[in-house]
Design a protein around this motif. Structure first.
Motif, PDB file in Angstrom:
ATOM      1  N   UNK A 165       0.834  -1.202   0.000  1.00 14.86           N
ATOM      2  CA  UNK A 165       0.000   0.000   0.000  1.00 14.86           C
ATOM      3  C   UNK A 165       0.868   1.251   0.000  1.00 14.86           C
ATOM      4  N   UNK A 166       1.949   1.225   0.783  1.00 13.27           N
ATOM      5  CA  UNK A 166       2.882   2.355   0.812  1.00 13.27           C
ATOM      6  C   UNK A 166       3.459   2.608  -0.579  1.00 13.27           C
ATOM      7  N   UNK A 191      -1.767  12.335   0.871  1.00 17.23           N
ATOM      8  CA  UNK A 191      -2.325  12.217   2.222  1.00 17.23           C
ATOM      9  C   UNK A 191      -3.828  11.980   2.170  1.00 17.23           C
ATOM     10  N   UNK A 192      -4.485  12.507   1.129  1.00 20.07           N
ATOM     11  CA  UNK A 192      -5.911  12.199   0.962  1.00 20.07           C
ATOM     12  C   UNK A 192      -6.097  10.711   0.713  1.00 20.07           C
ATOM     13  N   UNK A 193      -5.261  10.138  -0.162  1.00 22.09           N
ATOM     14  CA  UNK A 193      -5.319   8.702  -0.409  1.00 22.09           C
ATOM     15  C   UNK A 193      -5.091   7.919   0.868  1.00 22.09           C
ATOM     16  N   UNK A 194      -4.141   8.380   1.680  1.00 19.69           N
ATOM     17  CA  UNK A 194      -3.759   7.663   2.890  1.00 19.69           C
ATOM     18  C   UNK A 194      -4.809   7.775   3.991  1.00 19.69           C
ATOM     19  N   UNK A 195      -5.287   8.986   4.245  1.00 24.02           N
ATOM     20  CA  UNK A 195      -6.162   9.218   5.391  1.00 24.02           C
ATOM     21  C   UNK A 195      -7.651   9.189   5.034  1.00 24.02           C
ATOM     22  N   UNK A 198      -9.668   5.332   3.080  1.00 21.08           N
ATOM     23  CA  UNK A 198     -10.398   4.242   3.734  1.00 21.08           C
ATOM     24  C   UNK A 198     -11.868   4.594   3.932  1.00 21.08           C
ATOM     25  N   UNK A 199     -12.131   5.857   4.284  1.00 19.58           N
ATOM     26  CA  UNK A 199     -13.523   6.288   4.475  1.00 19.58           C
ATOM     27  C   UNK A 199     -14.270   6.278   3.151  1.00 19.58           C
ATOM     28  N   UNK A 216      -9.018   2.126  -7.485  1.00 19.05           N
ATOM     29  CA  UNK A 216      -7.773   1.957  -6.735  1.00 19.05           C
ATOM     30  C   UNK A 216      -8.004   2.006  -5.230  1.00 19.05           C
ATOM     31  N   UNK A 217      -8.839   2.933  -4.778  1.00 12.43           N
ATOM     32  CA  UNK A 217      -8.996   3.172  -3.351  1.00 12.43           C
ATOM     33  C   UNK A 217      -9.411   1.939  -2.551  1.00 12.43           C
ATOM     34  N   UNK A 218     -10.301   1.114  -3.107  1.00 10.34           N
ATOM     35  CA  UNK A 218     -10.816  -0.005  -2.316  1.00 10.34           C
ATOM     36  C   UNK A 218      -9.816  -1.150  -2.200  1.00 10.34           C
ATOM     37  N   UNK A 219      -8.698  -1.053  -2.904  1.00  7.85           N
ATOM     38  CA  UNK A 219      -7.698  -2.129  -2.861  1.00  7.85           C
ATOM     39  C   UNK A 219      -6.434  -1.737  -2.102  1.00  7.85           C
ATOM     40  N   UNK A 220      -6.403  -0.534  -1.536  1.00  7.97           N
ATOM     41  CA  UNK A 220      -5.182  -0.073  -0.882  1.00  7.97           C
ATOM     42  C   UNK A 220      -4.921  -0.753   0.457  1.00  7.97           C
TER      43      UNK A 220
END
Length: 268
Positions: A165-166, A191-195, A198-199, A216-220
């Protein structure tokens, strides 16, 4: 090959000669020690085991590893454009691809160094303070998994998934830094992707549309697959599917980064 290794070494020197880099390492060390010592001396006896404490700290502090790496990544290319030193690099006898690759490798080596430090510290400090024994089933239950695996193996897998993920988040940061020449924009979006990712992904997964599976977001967050064998975050979305989606996005992001950097005119 030797010239390229020298180029990578030069990029690493740029990272480690900055005071902020050592401040990042220092912050990570102090946080591990502070959290473990506070937990050890708090009323009630602290954590149930060193493994549980290691997991708790990792869930909090791996975010710092990602943030620190994003900061370094965002400035690696954008900083060269801002200071004008990119021109000095490009007039040297190295191709643009080698220059960009050396920067990317140096960032990933920095990320690995931070992650390895966090693993060693959280394992060593918490094993010393809380012990690493206990019934295997109880320890694994405390880690939130039903898998037939040793606690050490589970933590290695957890770190591996977190590191994937990183890599994705930092690669996005690297691309934005290269394409838009803006370290601030790269840090902000990453940081939006990171924080916030998940929401947003939790909300998106409530929608019954097939195209959601390819975002992409749901697989991080791959660590969710460690809870139990055969776990699926959505119907038909397995670990293999998530890794395949991430691989496709990774190739596309890298391709855009290399294409823009190689075609861009930096003479002015």
């Amino acid at each position: 090959m030797f010239d390229f290794l020298q180029l990578v070494a030069n990029e690493n020197l740029k990272i480690y000669r900055r005071v902020r880099t050592w401040i990042m390492f220092g912050i990570l060390i102090l946080l591990v020690l502070a959290i473990s010592l506070i937990a050890n001396y708090m009323p009630g006896g602290g954590a149930s085991s060193g493994w549980a404490m290691m997991m708790s700290e990792t869930q909090i502090l791996f975010m710092f590893v990602t943030i620190f790496t994003v900061v370094v990544s965002a400035e690696t290319v954008a900083g060269e454009f801002t200071s004008g030193t990119i021109k000095l690099l490009l007039i040297r006898p190295w191709s643009r691809s080698k220059i960009l690759l050396s920067k990317y490798i140096s960032v990933m080596l920095f990320a690995f160094a931070l992650a390895a430090l966090l693993f060693v510290l959280t394992f060593g400090v918490n094993a010393l303070l809380f012990g690493s024994g206990g019934a295997r089933a109880d320890v694994l239950s405390g880690l939130g998994t039903t898998r037939d695996i040793s606690p050490f193996g589970y933590m290695l897998a957890y770190y591996a998934f977190e590191f994937i993920s990183l890599i994705m988040i930092v690669t996005v940061s690297f691309m934005i830094s290269t394409v838009f020449r803006s370290g601030g924009l790269a840090i902000g979006l990453s940081l939006f992707f990171l924080m916030g990712g998940s929401v947003v992904s939790l909300l998106l997964m409530q929608l019954d549309y097939a195209w959601i599976d390819y975002l992409l977001l749901i697989h991080l967050d791959l660590t969710t697959y460690l809870t139990e064998p055969g776990f699926q975050i959505r119907d038909g979305v397995t670990l293999g599917f998530s890794l395949a989606v991430l691989a496709v996005y990774y190739v596309l992001i890298i391709a855009v980064t290399w294409l823009v950097f190689n075609k861009r005119d930096v003479a002015t």
